[in-house]
Design a protein around this motif. Structure first.
Motif, PDB file in Angstrom:
ATOM      1  N   CYS A  11       0.569  -1.520   0.077  1.00 24.58           N
ATOM      2  CA  CYS A  11       0.034  -0.168   0.092  1.00 24.58           C
ATOM      3  C   CYS A  11       1.126   1.047   0.149  1.00 24.58           C
ATOM      4  O   CYS A  11       0.604   2.349  -0.477  1.00 24.58           O
ATOM      5  N   LYS A  12       1.745   1.532   0.927  1.00 22.31           N
ATOM      6  CA  LYS A  12       3.104   2.502   0.580  1.00 22.31           C
ATOM      7  C   LYS A  12       3.944   2.687  -1.194  1.00 22.31           C
ATOM      8  O   LYS A  12       3.082   4.299  -1.356  1.00 22.31           O
ATOM      9  N   LYS A  23      -1.503  12.402   3.765  1.00 18.32           N
ATOM     10  CA  LYS A  23      -2.530  13.767   4.467  1.00 18.32           C
ATOM     11  C   LYS A  23      -3.932  13.699   3.178  1.00 18.32           C
ATOM     12  O   LYS A  23      -4.978  13.394   3.247  1.00 18.32           O
ATOM     13  N   ASP A  24      -2.874  13.146   1.495  1.00 18.12           N
ATOM     14  CA  ASP A  24      -3.744  13.146   0.333  1.00 18.12           C
ATOM     15  C   ASP A  24      -4.965  12.162   1.189  1.00 18.12           C
ATOM     16  O   ASP A  24      -6.072  12.054   0.401  1.00 18.12           O
ATOM     17  N   LEU A  25      -4.136  11.576   1.051  1.00 20.52           N
ATOM     18  CA  LEU A  25      -5.119   9.766   1.203  1.00 20.52           C
ATOM     19  C   LEU A  25      -5.883   9.865   3.076  1.00 20.52           C
ATOM     20  O   LEU A  25      -7.204   9.512   2.995  1.00 20.52           O
ATOM     21  N   HIS A  26      -5.288  10.100   3.989  1.00 21.24           N
ATOM     22  CA  HIS A  26      -5.891  11.477   4.450  1.00 21.24           C
ATOM     23  C   HIS A  26      -7.553  11.636   4.791  1.00 21.24           C
ATOM     24  O   HIS A  26      -8.767  11.231   5.165  1.00 21.24           O
ATOM     25  N   ASN A  27      -7.837  12.587   3.229  1.00 20.89           N
ATOM     26  CA  ASN A  27      -8.446  13.418   2.776  1.00 20.89           C
ATOM     27  C   ASN A  27      -9.804  12.546   2.531  1.00 20.89           C
ATOM     28  O   ASN A  27     -11.258  12.379   2.035  1.00 20.89           O
ATOM     29  N   ILE A  28      -9.282  11.628   1.627  1.00 20.02           N
ATOM     30  CA  ILE A  28      -9.529  10.269   1.069  1.00 20.02           C
ATOM     31  C   ILE A  28     -10.664   9.634   1.602  1.00 20.02           C
ATOM     32  O   ILE A  28     -11.944   9.303   1.923  1.00 20.02           O
ATOM     33  N   THR A  29      -9.496   8.765   2.201  1.00 16.22           N
ATOM     34  CA  THR A  29     -10.078   7.826   2.934  1.00 16.22           C
ATOM     35  C   THR A  29     -10.788   8.332   4.750  1.00 16.22           C
ATOM     36  O   THR A  29     -11.346   7.561   5.374  1.00 16.22           O
ATOM     37  N   MET A  56      -7.038  -1.347   7.152  1.00 15.06           N
ATOM     38  CA  MET A  56      -5.841  -2.101   5.743  1.00 15.06           C
ATOM     39  C   MET A  56      -7.150  -3.064   4.578  1.00 15.06           C
ATOM     40  O   MET A  56      -6.266  -2.651   4.001  1.00 15.06           O
ATOM     41  N   LYS A  57      -8.255  -2.958   4.861  1.00 13.33           N
ATOM     42  CA  LYS A  57      -9.170  -3.280   3.281  1.00 13.33           C
ATOM     43  C   LYS A  57      -9.502  -1.933   3.159  1.00 13.33           C
ATOM     44  O   LYS A  57      -9.682  -1.973   1.835  1.00 13.33           O
ATOM     45  N   VAL A  58      -9.813  -1.095   4.311  1.00 15.49           N
ATOM     46  CA  VAL A  58     -10.466  -0.159   3.038  1.00 15.49           C
ATOM     47  C   VAL A  58      -9.006   0.551   2.412  1.00 15.49           C
ATOM     48  O   VAL A  58      -9.669   0.856   1.039  1.00 15.49           O
ATOM     49  N   ASP A  61      -8.810  -1.606  -0.910  1.00 13.70           N
ATOM     50  CA  ASP A  61      -9.980  -1.463  -1.575  1.00 13.70           C
ATOM     51  C   ASP A  61      -9.798   0.245  -2.564  1.00 13.70           C
ATOM     52  O   ASP A  61     -10.259   0.118  -3.270  1.00 13.70           O
ATOM     53  N   TYR A  62      -9.149   0.986  -1.789  1.00 11.72           N
ATOM     54  CA  TYR A  62      -9.083   2.400  -2.404  1.00 11.72           C
ATOM     55  C   TYR A  62      -8.115   1.594  -3.725  1.00 11.72           C
ATOM     56  O   TYR A  62      -8.434   2.585  -4.497  1.00 11.72           O
TER      57      TYR A  62
END
Length: 243
Positions: A11-12, A23-29, A56-58, A61-62
């Motif tokens: 994922c990283k 932070k971008d990923l936080h804004n999305i998920t 982790m599944k979130v 899935d994204y």
């Protein structure tokens, strides 16, 4: 089957490949930044935290990664135990609320009987009755709620009300009903954990944990947990600063 540690690394890599910051990923998920970092790098967190699998599944899935996660029997058992405890507390809470309802009804009935004995007695009884059930508290000072038998390992959180707030909480398993007025401040002391079963008018409540402020956008909040590590809601630690 892919274990959580390998999945975190994948994922990283995918996030960096897409040019996304945490932070971008936080804004999305909506997953907190510190949790994203742990999912990507913290092997100890991935092995022990019961919510790591679901978070982790979130991410998977994204990213739409072709990964099937390997379940961790140890953390699955922790989630099952947490659910059992919550179910037990929920059943206990129902019977406690039922008992309190019957008790208040009986007190009210007794008060009506007493109040018929005369005007003066009625007025005095009315004052005493409302003092008994309302338990008025000063608004300018901190109200402390703690178990006097507790000795070591005490932790605390602070509550501040911007307006009227009502709370049903279980402090180390003991039910407390807290009603706060505008400007009122309360300190809760605990050993292990606090479960806020219901916070009514949650928009008007501020929780202070370890010098970090937690507030809410919802009017009603259910099943908020506090322990020595933070303030948890839906698996997220609300008392962690974003970095």
């Amino acid at each position: 089957m892919t274990d959580l540690i390998t999945a975190g690394k994948l994922c990283k890599e995918e996030r960096e490949k897409r040019g996304l910051s945490r932070k971008d990923l936080h804004n999305i998920t909506k997953i907190p930044i510190d949790i994203i970092k742990r999912l990507e790098e913290d092997e100890n967190y991935l092995r022990k935290d019961p919510y790591a699998y679901f978070l982790m599944k979130v991410l998977i899935d994204y990213y739409q990664l072709d990964i099937e996660l390997e379940r961790n029997p140890e953390t699955d058992k922790k989630v099952e135990n947490v659910k059992k405890v919550e179910d037990t507390e929920e059943r206990q809470g129902f019977f406690i609320r039922l008992f309190k309802t019957v008790f208040v009804f009986l007190i009210g009935f007794i008060f009506v009987l007493i109040s018929t004995s005369g005007k003066n007695k009625k007025e005095n009884g009315l004052t005493d009755f409302f003092q008994l059930i309302s338990n008025p508290q000063p608004e300018d000072n901190w109200i402390e709620i703690k178990d006097s038998s507790s000795k070591d390992g005490i932790q605390k959180i602070s509550l501040k009300a911007k307006d009227y707030v009502w709370i049903t909480a279980y402090i180390d398993g003991k039910e407390k009903v807290i009603k706060m007025k505008k400007g009122q401040k309360v300190k809760l002391f605990f050993r292990h954990k606090i479960k806020f079963e219901t916070i009514g008018n949650a928009k008007n409540l501020v929780i202070l944990f370890d010098d970090k402020k937690v507030d809410f956008e919802k009017k009603v909040v259910h099943n908020l947990f506090v322990d020595g590590d933070g303030v948890f809601y839906n698996g997220y630690n609300l008392a962690k600063e974003e970095s």
